[in-house]
Design a protein around this motif. Structure first.
Motif, PDB file in Angstrom:
ATOM      1  N   GLN A 168     -17.324 -26.559  18.391  1.00 45.66           N
ATOM      2  CA  GLN A 168     -17.706 -25.143  18.583  1.00 45.66           C
ATOM      3  C   GLN A 168     -18.502 -24.957  19.880  1.00 45.66           C
ATOM      4  O   GLN A 168     -18.271 -24.015  20.629  1.00 45.66           O
ATOM      5  CB  GLN A 168     -18.592 -24.669  17.411  1.00 45.66           C
ATOM      6  N   HIS A 169     -19.433 -25.895  20.100  1.00 47.02           N
ATOM      7  CA  HIS A 169     -20.316 -25.777  21.255  1.00 47.02           C
ATOM      8  C   HIS A 169     -19.703 -26.459  22.480  1.00 47.02           C
ATOM      9  O   HIS A 169     -19.672 -25.897  23.571  1.00 47.02           O
ATOM     10  CB  HIS A 169     -21.667 -26.426  20.908  1.00 47.02           C
ATOM     11  N   GLY A 170     -19.216 -27.698  22.269  1.00 44.43           N
ATOM     12  CA  GLY A 170     -18.832 -28.545  23.395  1.00 44.43           C
ATOM     13  C   GLY A 170     -17.443 -28.257  23.936  1.00 44.43           C
ATOM     14  O   GLY A 170     -17.099 -28.729  25.030  1.00 44.43           O
ATOM     15  N   ILE A 171     -16.654 -27.503  23.185  1.00 42.83           N
ATOM     16  CA  ILE A 171     -15.330 -27.129  23.704  1.00 42.83           C
ATOM     17  C   ILE A 171     -15.244 -25.604  23.809  1.00 42.83           C
ATOM     18  O   ILE A 171     -15.104 -25.059  24.898  1.00 42.83           O
ATOM     19  CB  ILE A 171     -14.201 -27.710  22.822  1.00 42.83           C
ATOM     20  N   ILE A 172     -15.372 -24.903  22.672  1.00 42.74           N
ATOM     21  CA  ILE A 172     -15.163 -23.445  22.684  1.00 42.74           C
ATOM     22  C   ILE A 172     -16.232 -22.740  23.543  1.00 42.74           C
ATOM     23  O   ILE A 172     -15.894 -22.004  24.481  1.00 42.74           O
ATOM     24  CB  ILE A 172     -15.127 -22.891  21.238  1.00 42.74           C
ATOM     25  N   HIS A 173     -17.492 -22.958  23.225  1.00 42.62           N
ATOM     26  CA  HIS A 173     -18.562 -22.331  24.020  1.00 42.62           C
ATOM     27  C   HIS A 173     -18.627 -22.890  25.444  1.00 42.62           C
ATOM     28  O   HIS A 173     -18.839 -22.145  26.389  1.00 42.62           O
ATOM     29  CB  HIS A 173     -19.922 -22.502  23.335  1.00 42.62           C
ATOM     30  N   PHE A 174     -18.449 -24.183  25.575  1.00 38.50           N
ATOM     31  CA  PHE A 174     -18.506 -24.809  26.903  1.00 38.50           C
ATOM     32  C   PHE A 174     -17.566 -24.099  27.875  1.00 38.50           C
ATOM     33  O   PHE A 174     -17.900 -23.873  29.042  1.00 38.50           O
ATOM     34  CB  PHE A 174     -18.140 -26.291  26.787  1.00 38.50           C
ATOM     35  N   LEU A 175     -16.372 -23.748  27.385  1.00 36.83           N
ATOM     36  CA  LEU A 175     -15.375 -23.108  28.249  1.00 36.83           C
ATOM     37  C   LEU A 175     -15.654 -21.625  28.469  1.00 36.83           C
ATOM     38  O   LEU A 175     -14.932 -20.962  29.212  1.00 36.83           O
ATOM     39  CB  LEU A 175     -13.979 -23.301  27.664  1.00 36.83           C
ATOM     40  N   GLY A 176     -16.694 -21.114  27.797  1.00 36.00           N
ATOM     41  CA  GLY A 176     -17.066 -19.710  27.984  1.00 36.00           C
ATOM     42  C   GLY A 176     -16.578 -18.793  26.890  1.00 36.00           C
ATOM     43  O   GLY A 176     -16.865 -17.585  26.906  1.00 36.00           O
ATOM     44  N   MET A 177     -15.827 -19.342  25.934  1.00 32.99           N
ATOM     45  CA  MET A 177     -15.228 -18.490  24.915  1.00 32.99           C
ATOM     46  C   MET A 177     -16.226 -18.146  23.806  1.00 32.99           C
ATOM     47  O   MET A 177     -17.147 -18.900  23.523  1.00 32.99           O
ATOM     48  CB  MET A 177     -14.015 -19.188  24.287  1.00 32.99           C
ATOM     49  N   ASP A 178     -15.994 -16.972  23.185  1.00 31.97           N
ATOM     50  CA  ASP A 178     -16.724 -16.641  21.965  1.00 31.97           C
ATOM     51  C   ASP A 178     -16.100 -17.414  20.813  1.00 31.97           C
ATOM     52  O   ASP A 178     -14.867 -17.533  20.736  1.00 31.97           O
ATOM     53  CB  ASP A 178     -16.636 -15.138  21.686  1.00 31.97           C
ATOM     54  N   ALA A 179     -16.956 -17.936  19.924  1.00 27.02           N
ATOM     55  CA  ALA A 179     -16.451 -18.717  18.789  1.00 27.02           C
ATOM     56  C   ALA A 179     -16.509 -17.891  17.516  1.00 27.02           C
ATOM     57  O   ALA A 179     -17.573 -17.408  17.131  1.00 27.02           O
ATOM     58  CB  ALA A 179     -17.279 -19.985  18.624  1.00 27.02           C
ATOM     59  N   LEU A 180     -15.359 -17.707  16.898  1.00 25.44           N
ATOM     60  CA  LEU A 180     -15.353 -17.080  15.570  1.00 25.44           C
ATOM     61  C   LEU A 180     -15.680 -18.167  14.547  1.00 25.44           C
ATOM     62  O   LEU A 180     -15.516 -19.361  14.804  1.00 25.44           O
ATOM     63  CB  LEU A 180     -13.975 -16.493  15.248  1.00 25.44           C
ATOM     64  N   ASP A 181     -16.126 -17.741  13.358  1.00 27.73           N
ATOM     65  CA  ASP A 181     -16.390 -18.713  12.295  1.00 27.73           C
ATOM     66  C   ASP A 181     -15.115 -19.489  11.974  1.00 27.73           C
ATOM     67  O   ASP A 181     -14.029 -18.906  11.937  1.00 27.73           O
ATOM     68  CB  ASP A 181     -16.848 -18.000  11.019  1.00 27.73           C
ATOM     69  N   PRO A 182     -15.245 -20.776  11.713  1.00 24.53           N
ATOM     70  CA  PRO A 182     -14.060 -21.537  11.317  1.00 24.53           C
ATOM     71  C   PRO A 182     -13.534 -21.061   9.958  1.00 24.53           C
ATOM     72  O   PRO A 182     -14.313 -20.604   9.127  1.00 24.53           O
ATOM     73  CB  PRO A 182     -14.564 -22.981  11.224  1.00 24.53           C
ATOM     74  N   PHE A 183     -12.224 -21.165   9.779  1.00 24.86           N
ATOM     75  CA  PHE A 183     -11.647 -20.905   8.449  1.00 24.86           C
ATOM     76  C   PHE A 183     -11.347 -22.260   7.836  1.00 24.86           C
ATOM     77  O   PHE A 183     -10.577 -23.044   8.398  1.00 24.86           O
ATOM     78  CB  PHE A 183     -10.365 -20.071   8.563  1.00 24.86           C
ATOM     79  N   ILE A 184     -11.952 -22.541   6.687  1.00 24.69           N
ATOM     80  CA  ILE A 184     -11.869 -23.893   6.129  1.00 24.69           C
ATOM     81  C   ILE A 184     -11.302 -23.871   4.717  1.00 24.69           C
ATOM     82  O   ILE A 184     -11.755 -23.087   3.874  1.00 24.69           O
ATOM     83  CB  ILE A 184     -13.259 -24.557   6.107  1.00 24.69           C
ATOM     84  N   VAL A 185     -10.307 -24.700   4.482  1.00 22.17           N
ATOM     85  CA  VAL A 185      -9.832 -24.907   3.113  1.00 22.17           C
ATOM     86  C   VAL A 185     -10.239 -26.326   2.711  1.00 22.17           C
ATOM     87  O   VAL A 185      -9.704 -27.315   3.222  1.00 22.17           O
ATOM     88  CB  VAL A 185      -8.301 -24.730   2.997  1.00 22.17           C
ATOM     89  N   TYR A 186     -11.221 -26.389   1.825  1.00 24.00           N
ATOM     90  CA  TYR A 186     -11.709 -27.687   1.350  1.00 24.00           C
ATOM     91  C   TYR A 186     -10.754 -28.254   0.302  1.00 24.00           C
ATOM     92  O   TYR A 186     -10.065 -27.498  -0.389  1.00 24.00           O
ATOM     93  CB  TYR A 186     -13.107 -27.509   0.748  1.00 24.00           C
ATOM     94  N   SER A 187     -10.738 -29.585   0.203  1.00 21.19           N
ATOM     95  CA  SER A 187      -9.942 -30.285  -0.835  1.00 21.19           C
ATOM     96  C   SER A 187      -8.507 -29.789  -0.848  1.00 21.19           C
ATOM     97  O   SER A 187      -7.918 -29.643  -1.926  1.00 21.19           O
ATOM     98  CB  SER A 187     -10.517 -30.049  -2.235  1.00 21.19           C
ATOM     99  N   SER A 188      -7.955 -29.523   0.301  1.00 17.62           N
ATOM    100  CA  SER A 188      -6.660 -28.819   0.321  1.00 17.62           C
ATOM    101  C   SER A 188      -5.552 -29.582  -0.396  1.00 17.62           C
ATOM    102  O   SER A 188      -4.602 -28.971  -0.885  1.00 17.62           O
ATOM    103  CB  SER A 188      -6.256 -28.505   1.762  1.00 17.62           C
ATOM    104  N   SER A 189      -5.672 -30.894  -0.497  1.00 19.43           N
ATOM    105  CA  SER A 189      -4.630 -31.653  -1.201  1.00 19.43           C
ATOM    106  C   SER A 189      -4.835 -31.653  -2.704  1.00 19.43           C
ATOM    107  O   SER A 189      -3.971 -32.116  -3.444  1.00 19.43           O
ATOM    108  CB  SER A 189      -4.613 -33.113  -0.731  1.00 19.43           C
ATOM    109  N   TYR A 190      -5.984 -31.181  -3.152  1.00 18.97           N
ATOM    110  CA  TYR A 190      -6.312 -31.312  -4.578  1.00 18.97           C
ATOM    111  C   TYR A 190      -6.367 -29.974  -5.310  1.00 18.97           C
ATOM    112  O   TYR A 190      -6.434 -29.943  -6.529  1.00 18.97           O
ATOM    113  CB  TYR A 190      -7.651 -32.042  -4.735  1.00 18.97           C
TER     114      TYR A 190
END
Lengths: 233, 233
Positions: A168-190
């Motif tokens: 989020q910081h070292g790639i998205i923000h570093f490049l100047g972009m605004d970072a939206l919240d990640p969308f996460i699916v936990y335990s996706s295989s289960y």
């Protein structure tokens, strides 16, 4: 909007792939323009090496120096150039991947190493609030093996926000972009089919009104001392 | 001691390579046994994909499931098996790499993705204090472009300890290993020859008495609820 989706998913039948397909469907319905780089399907070269810059007059320099030199004399490899063009074209960039070893799969890391070239996409001082990709938005869509509780503040794997900070910081923000919240699916295989459907619906809903998603902006470089890059006291 | 050094460095003439050479020299002088996996020199395959498990009777399963299946029926690829053997042989494991995009180069991430196989090296509950590689030690030797001040607590890049947490915690501790403090050479491309020599000497000194280095142990799984993997309240 111009949407660029970068997918690092080795199985076309996985839930991670279903999320990507849902995203493509939503953006089509919205009338957005979409480009997808499906890194496994493309057989994307993951390793940043001398081969990438073998055509340079003096190829024996650090990889990042070679990136800069090659861009100046128009000697970038077509596979790298094509990805840079998509990045510059996009208003919104989505990184779709399964969480492998608390980070992205190597094929996506290789995309970052090879495509985000020194010179045109960043250089000393042209980062964060002064970054080249300022004005663009980006976010991560992630699937994990472990449950959400393992990634909470008292979870054994550590807090997910901290684990994603290098991206989020070292790639998205570093490049100047605004970072939206990640969308996460936990335990996706289960999770059950019903839960998967709910997550797909939740994802589609998020994407339909993506303009309204909350975001964080990169740190303001003006607040930092430009010799030390420490915050001004 | 049995020492296993994994190097992800594209240039044999770089300072990162000089650090690796210094390490080999010290351990030889100490009389330790050493194995080095120089991933670029080996042309190590970075991408975890179906090709790795194409010989399985049913290869269309998630990559981690394929790892487990293949290990059970002795169908691991020789390049993966050789690296696992080195890992199991070693008392001390050192990861040598330049800090690319706040993480490791893709070729090393690919080594992690492909070599740390599900089943023999970890599975549900066999992690952290209960990890398979318990009793071994590991650490990171890192070179960066930006100065140390950019990676301090008020540095623009973020605190280095937080940036390395996904590796220290999510790889070294996750596997059960004790983590020694990382050895970091900041601004390695910009420091003087004198400073480089000083860092090389400092590194050699650290390695000569590596048994005395301070370490952190993995979290104790007994403190966590084994359903949720949250800390027991």
């Amino acid at each position: 909007m111009n949407i660029f989706i970068i997918v690092a998913n080795e199985r076309a039948s996985s839930f991670n792939a279903a999320l990507k397909n849902a995203a493509v469907q939503v953006f089509r319905e919205r009338g957005d323009d979409i480009q997808v780089s499906d890194l496994y399907a493309m057989g994307f070269k993951a390793v940043a090496d001398k081969q990438d810059y073998s055509s340079l007059p003096d190829p024996d320099c650090p990889y990042q120096v070679a990136q800069n030199k090659a861009s100046e004399i128009d000697l970038l490899r077509p596979d790298i150039k094509a990805e840079i063009d998509k990045l510059l074209w996009a208003d919104l960039i989505i990184f779709h991947f399964p969480f492998w070893w608390f980070s992205m799969p190597a094929i996506l890391k290789g995309w970052i190493d090879r495509v985000i070239i020194n010179g045109p996409l960043y250089s000393k001082g042209r980062w964060y609030s002064n970054g080249v990709l300022k004005g663009k938005k980006a976010f991560i869509t992630l699937t994990t093996g472990a449950p959400e509780t393992a990634y909470c503040k008292t979870g054994i794997n550590g807090y997910i926000i901290n684990l994603l900070f290098p991206i989020q910081h070292g790639i998205i923000h570093f490049l100047g972009m605004d970072a939206l919240d990640p969308f996460i699916v936990y335990s996706s295989s289960y999770i059950s089919e019903k839960e998967r459907k709910e997550k797909l619906d939740e994802y589609k809903e998020k994407l339909f009104c993506i303009e309204k998603a909350s975001l964080t902006s990169p740190p303001n470089v003006e607040l930092y001392d430009q010799g030390t890059w420490k915050i001004k006291s």
